[in-house]
Scaffold this motif. Structure first.
Motif: not given
Length: 476
Positions: A112-118, A200-206, A473-476
């Protein structure tokens, strides 16, 4: 009230204290202050380069010098290293929330945080730039600034090409595209594309173990340096610092929720407090010295020429700017770490002046170019120019008396140039701050709010697992 909104916010707050907005500090507020000071230095840099070019020379080189050209002191108008500070801070700030979610072992919150920020990142970065350059385009066509095109249609399509092929163009990675209407916006597409790389890097290594994630991020840092990709290195270094911040910071909650999460005790100071302080002071001092790298003549500048000769490949042979970028990026990553560890510096950056600069930093970066371009030649004027040519010939140019600040203080000696630089800065600086403050409240903040509304309007709430009350959903 129009009058209140047209005044700088700190002036309006003093006149109408009942409407004052309060801001709370958070664990990374010092980064906001650092970004604000860096934005002010970028503004001073462009003011100095455009109007007082001799002051950018190394001390003792190319004629008599001013005391502000000395090492360490010249950081006040050294804007190039501040760009690298921006990128390290961006990597840090964009990583903190998803890294906290990773440490809370909640993959849903990570996504959710990554999606919102992207989702919101292009609105946040490009929206204010498109608005500001549109205003510059309109002012140009009206004849207030720069040279207008023959028709409004030509002016508009020229602006459209700049907005599409330079300001919002993410395909060149780390190339200076030198956008029309505001050349200083060259960093924005670089900021955007590396934000996406970071996510992408954070998602890959999450989902990997902490030791694997830290090792992989460190490996990517080394890899990006070996490839000569300075911006990728800086964003990834910010990610590494963010993970260390989460691991070692005394946070009772690693995510804004009602869950009881683990806390991490601070590491034992194996060097001792004095030893660590001396180490961090040395790092900051080294960054201040490297940050004074002159635009030209670095090969004959004491100290800087050693760094230039020690630049590794591929930065050494790419072009004349890349040795600077290597040392600016490397020292910026260490400086961001050390500034966060030095309590006096951290407290200073958490103070009201630095925090205000942090709030308007993006607006300062966007607005200082057009404001200076439209005012500096009138305020500073020019020195006395003697007559040129023969009196009775067509190429005769009569003498021109001095005007502006230079008429009062002169421009011949280092003392006169320094006084002219300082007085001009005191006159032009408030105009930049005023314009940035108004742009921040009228344009920047509404665009941030627009990004939130657009995201919420586009969210798919058909799933049973959709829980808008969580707020992620509001995560920066």
């Amino acid at each position: 009230m129009f009058l209140r909104s047209a005044l700088p916010s700190f002036v309006a707050d003093a006149i109408w204290p009942d409407h004052r907005t309060t801001y709370k500090l958070h664990p990374t507020s010092y980064l906001d202050g650092l970004r604000g000071i860096a934005a002010i230095i970028v503004c001073i840099c462009h003011y100095t380069e455009n109007n007082h070019g001799t002051l950018t020379n190394p001390y003792g080189v190319n004629g008599p010098s001013s005391w502000i050209q000395l090492p360490f002191l010249r950081i006040v108008f050294s804007g190039r290293p501040m760009v690298h500070i921006f990128f390290v801070i961006s990597g840090f700030v964009l990583s903190v929330k998803p890294i906290k979610a990773i440490h809370s072992h909640n993959q849903e919150k990570v996504l959710a945080a990554l999606s919102s920020s992207a989702f919101r990142r292009p609105i946040r970065l490009f929206g204010p730039c498109i608005a500001s350059t549109f205003l510059i385009m309109a002012a140009t066509q009206c004849g207030y600034i720069y040279t207008p095109a023959p028709t409004f249609a030509e002016q508009f399509w020229n602006w459209k090409d700049v907005a599409f092929h330079q300001i919002t163009w993410p395909w060149s990675w780390d190339k200076d595209l030198r956008p029309g209407y505001d050349i200083h916006l060259w960093t924005i597409p670089i900021e955007y594309v590396h934000s996406m790389l970071l996510f992408m890097i954070i998602l890959l290594l999450s989902r990997v173990r902490q030791v694997v994630r830290l090792s992989a991020v460190f490996g990517l840092i080394v890899y990006f340096l070996c490839c000569g990709k300075w911006a990728a290195f800086e964003f990834t270094a910010g990610l590494f610092l963010a993970e260390c911040h989460v691991i070692h910071g005394p946070h009772p909650k690693l995510w804004e929720s009602s869950e009881i999460l683990a806390t991490y005790p601070p590491p034992k100071p194996w060097l001792g407090r004095i030893g660590w302080n001396m180490l961090h002071i040395s790092i900051v001092a080294t960054w201040l010295f490297i940050g004074g790298w002159p635009n030209m003549d670095g090969n004959i500048t004491p100290g800087i020429r050693w760094f230039l000769a020690s630049t590794p490949e591929p930065f050494r042979s790419m072009d004349w700017l890349h040795p600077q970028k290597f040392w600016f990026g490397l020292s910026a990553a260490f400086a961001v770490w050390s500034i966060g560890e030095l309590r006096p510096l951290r407290k200073l950056l958490e103070g009201p002046v630095a925090q205000y600069c942090g709030r308007i930093s993006y607006a300062v970066y966007i607005m200082h170019g057009p404001v200076l371009d439209n005012t500096q030649r009138y305020v500073l004027g020019h020195p006395f120019f003697p007559a040129e040519g023969d009196l009775d010939t067509a190429d005769y140019i009569p003498a021109r008396p001095a005007t502006g600040v230079r008429m009062f203080v002169g421009d011949e000696t280092p003392v006169q140039r320094t006084m002219g630089w300082f007085i001009g800065l005191c006159l032009l600086g408030p105009l930049v701050i005023w314009a940035a403050d108004v742009f921040w409240r009228w344009v920047d903040n509404p665009i941030v709010a627009l990004g939130r509304r657009v995201e919420m309007a586009c969210l798919d709430d058909s799933s049973e697992d959709y829980r808008p009350r969580q707020g992620f959903a509001l995560a920066a």
